[in-house]
Design an enzyme around this catalytic site. Structure first.
Site, PDB file in Angstrom:
ATOM      1  N   THR A 175      65.418  47.342  48.571  1.00 15.46           N
ATOM      2  CA  THR A 175      64.731  46.258  49.515  1.00 15.46           C
ATOM      3  C   THR A 175      64.147  46.790  50.844  1.00 15.46           C
ATOM      4  OG1 THR A 175      66.529  45.549  50.326  1.00 15.46           O
ATOM      5  CG2 THR A 175      65.725  44.254  48.640  1.00 15.46           C
ATOM      6  N   HIS A 176      64.556  48.193  51.051  1.00 19.02           N
ATOM      7  CA  HIS A 176      64.183  48.777  52.326  1.00 19.02           C
ATOM      8  C   HIS A 176      63.210  49.792  51.952  1.00 19.02           C
ATOM      9  CE1 HIS A 176      64.597  51.519  55.731  1.00 19.02           C
ATOM     10  NE2 HIS A 176      65.259  50.545  56.477  1.00 19.02           N
TER      11      HIS A 176
END
Length: 170
Positions: free
Chosen positions: A130-131
């Site tokens: 997700t980063h």
């Protein structure tokens, strides 16, 4: 958060003591005023400069790789640089290694951690995070600790950037 500023000397005013009357005794006169003494603190010596360095890598799940990176951080300069913290986030698929010590050994250990990360992480197979990722090592920062001037951290960061640029195509 500290900001860059010109080096200044700390000045401490020392007031002369005031004598107060004691009970049942004749009062002692107050000492005449004298100009306050000025004590100038010496800037910290290079032996006492301390910084921390945060190395972020795009790996948060492979414990074998993360343990190897931590081992490099712990053993590269024993007694001079410490692995202060290790943090991993599996959802972000990202980890942080925080190093602490004098600027020169911290810089050397950071370079070794970066070298190990670049040799261990394959970003072509890195997915499901997700980063946002911009590389195997996507962030390195230096921070002064205690009374260490910001310039010491800045200089270490500049030297690290120079050496990374000389060694790896970034």
């Amino acid at each position: 958060r500290r900001t860059a500023r010109a080096a200044t000397h700390n000045k401490v005013s020392v007031e002369p003591p005031t004598l107060l009357p004691l009970p049942h005794k004749q009062a002692t006169p107050i000492m005449p005023p004298t100009p306050p003494a000025v004590v100038t603190a010496a800037p910290p010596s290079s032996a006492r400069l301390l910084v921390c360095c945060k190395v972020y890598v795009s790996e948060g799940r492979n414990q074998i790789v993360l343990d190897r990176l931590a081992e490099v951080a712990r053993t590269a300069s024993p007694g001079l640089c410490a692995l202060v913290q290790r943090f991993s986030d599996a959802v972000y698929h990202r980890s942080n290694f925080t190093l602490g010590g004098a600027p020169a050994p911290v810089l050397e250990v950071a370079l070794r951690v970066i070298d190990e990360a670049l040799g261990s992480l394959d970003m072509t197979t890195h997915s499901d995070a997700t980063h946002p990722r911009v590389g195997a090592v996507d962030h390195v920062s230096f921070h002064p600790l205690g009374s260490t001037p910001l310039e010491a951290a800045r200089d270490a960061a500049m030297q690290l950037g120079q050496r990374v640029g000389e060694k790896w195509p970034v």
